[in-house]
Scaffold this motif. Sequence first.
Motif, PDB file in Angstrom:
ATOM      1  N   GLY A  26       0.765  -1.107  -0.017  1.00  0.00           N
ATOM      2  CA  GLY A  26       0.106   0.073  -0.135  1.00  0.00           C
ATOM      3  C   GLY A  26       1.046   1.299   0.006  1.00  0.00           C
ATOM      4  O   GLY A  26       0.523   2.102  -0.895  1.00  0.00           O
ATOM      5  N   ALA A  27       1.858   1.280   0.727  1.00  0.00           N
ATOM      6  CA  ALA A  27       2.810   2.458   1.030  1.00  0.00           C
ATOM      7  C   ALA A  27       3.619   2.654  -0.571  1.00  0.00           C
ATOM      8  O   ALA A  27       3.633   3.577  -1.062  1.00  0.00           O
ATOM      9  N   ARG A  33       1.387   6.477  -7.042  1.00  0.00           N
ATOM     10  CA  ARG A  33       0.102   7.388  -7.480  1.00  0.00           C
ATOM     11  C   ARG A  33       0.682   8.881  -7.197  1.00  0.00           C
ATOM     12  O   ARG A  33       0.229   9.696  -7.789  1.00  0.00           O
ATOM     13  N   GLU A  34       1.489   9.084  -6.055  1.00  0.00           N
ATOM     14  CA  GLU A  34       1.554  10.530  -5.813  1.00  0.00           C
ATOM     15  C   GLU A  34       2.747  11.088  -6.492  1.00  0.00           C
ATOM     16  O   GLU A  34       2.635  12.156  -7.121  1.00  0.00           O
ATOM     17  N   TYR A  35       3.810  10.338  -6.850  1.00  0.00           N
ATOM     18  CA  TYR A  35       5.039  10.576  -7.462  1.00  0.00           C
ATOM     19  C   TYR A  35       5.431   9.813  -8.863  1.00  0.00           C
ATOM     20  O   TYR A  35       6.338  10.451  -9.564  1.00  0.00           O
ATOM     21  N   GLY A  36       4.469   9.003  -9.132  1.00  0.00           N
ATOM     22  CA  GLY A  36       4.819   8.181 -10.449  1.00  0.00           C
ATOM     23  C   GLY A  36       4.858   9.314 -11.826  1.00  0.00           C
ATOM     24  O   GLY A  36       5.796   9.013 -12.371  1.00  0.00           O
ATOM     25  N   GLU A  37       3.893  10.069 -11.882  1.00  0.00           N
ATOM     26  CA  GLU A  37       4.116  11.093 -12.997  1.00  0.00           C
ATOM     27  C   GLU A  37       5.453  11.890 -13.017  1.00  0.00           C
ATOM     28  O   GLU A  37       5.825  12.145 -13.905  1.00  0.00           O
ATOM     29  N   LEU A 160       6.601   3.141 -13.094  1.00  0.00           N
ATOM     30  CA  LEU A 160       6.541   3.789 -14.670  1.00  0.00           C
ATOM     31  C   LEU A 160       5.648   3.307 -15.659  1.00  0.00           C
ATOM     32  O   LEU A 160       5.558   3.730 -16.597  1.00  0.00           O
ATOM     33  N   GLY A 161       5.085   2.105 -15.213  1.00  0.00           N
ATOM     34  CA  GLY A 161       4.050   1.547 -16.372  1.00  0.00           C
ATOM     35  C   GLY A 161       4.877   0.683 -17.101  1.00  0.00           C
ATOM     36  O   GLY A 161       6.216   0.388 -16.975  1.00  0.00           O
TER      37      GLY A 161
END
Length: 297
Positions: A26-27, A33-37, A160-161
């Motif tokens: 979860g962390a 989600r917060e810093y991926g972009e 990063l996907g």
Amino acid sequence: MASDWLDEFPSMGADQLSALRRTIDGAFRSFSREYGEAVENLFNPLREFLIASERLLTQSPWPLVLGGIVLVAWLASRSRRIVLGTILTLLLIGYFGMWDDTMKTISMIFVCTVVALAVGLPIGVAMSRWDRLQRVINPGLDVMQTMPSFVYLIPVVMLLGIGRVAGMIAVVVYAIPPVIRFTNLGIRLVDRDLLEAADAFGSATWQKMFHVQLPLALPTIMAGINQTIMLSLAMVVVASMIGVQGLGQPVLKAIANQYFTMGMFNGLAIVGIAIIFDRVSQTYGKRLQKHLEVVHG
């Protein structure tokens, strides 16, 4: 009761272990989600570099690309046998319809090697200068070299996907330890008498590093670069699982559909590229060694 304790290893309860895993997962998902972009934007220059090198090799006329690769092989090795082997290998790869995939693989290996050198060389130099830093980094390198290659794909995909950048980062992380270790080792093996002579002539620290230590350590560093290239090639097939184009994807398709010939041909193409890189880099390292033996007696 005693026999139960001897038969079953005392371990964390299933509920506690499940809770621990959920907390860590979860962390990491929250971080993604917060810093991926932001992280993805940070690697955009590398993505553009990879795309540009791939387009250069795949969209240029094949005789020009072949001539460029052969020229690099000649300048590095000065061996007619290696140049002839390079030409025959690439011609066979193209004849069997694997030219585009091979060029994509070579571009990936080129970019990954450049990134590994840009990151690994300074770390290796720093490790050679500070023993405490070496003691801190060495366990991390041990983990990186022994961790199963598939494990590297999990965090980069979550962050990063699926795509080129994720595969490139996974390849670099997997392949970078040798260049760090060999750089550190090569600099530490430089004869102390030469360093004392440099000190006697009033050389500054950076002058000793760039004019004495690094030139003498260069053959050892080349061995590390050779190993980094080999590990990058070994990771190509694994990285194809997350969208890295090249020879790895046909091999993965052959495994999934049990296409023996497709897998064999593309596997042999990877072997051919590996042999070319290995022979060229090894011969270049030997040439450097002979040159330095003449210069430094």
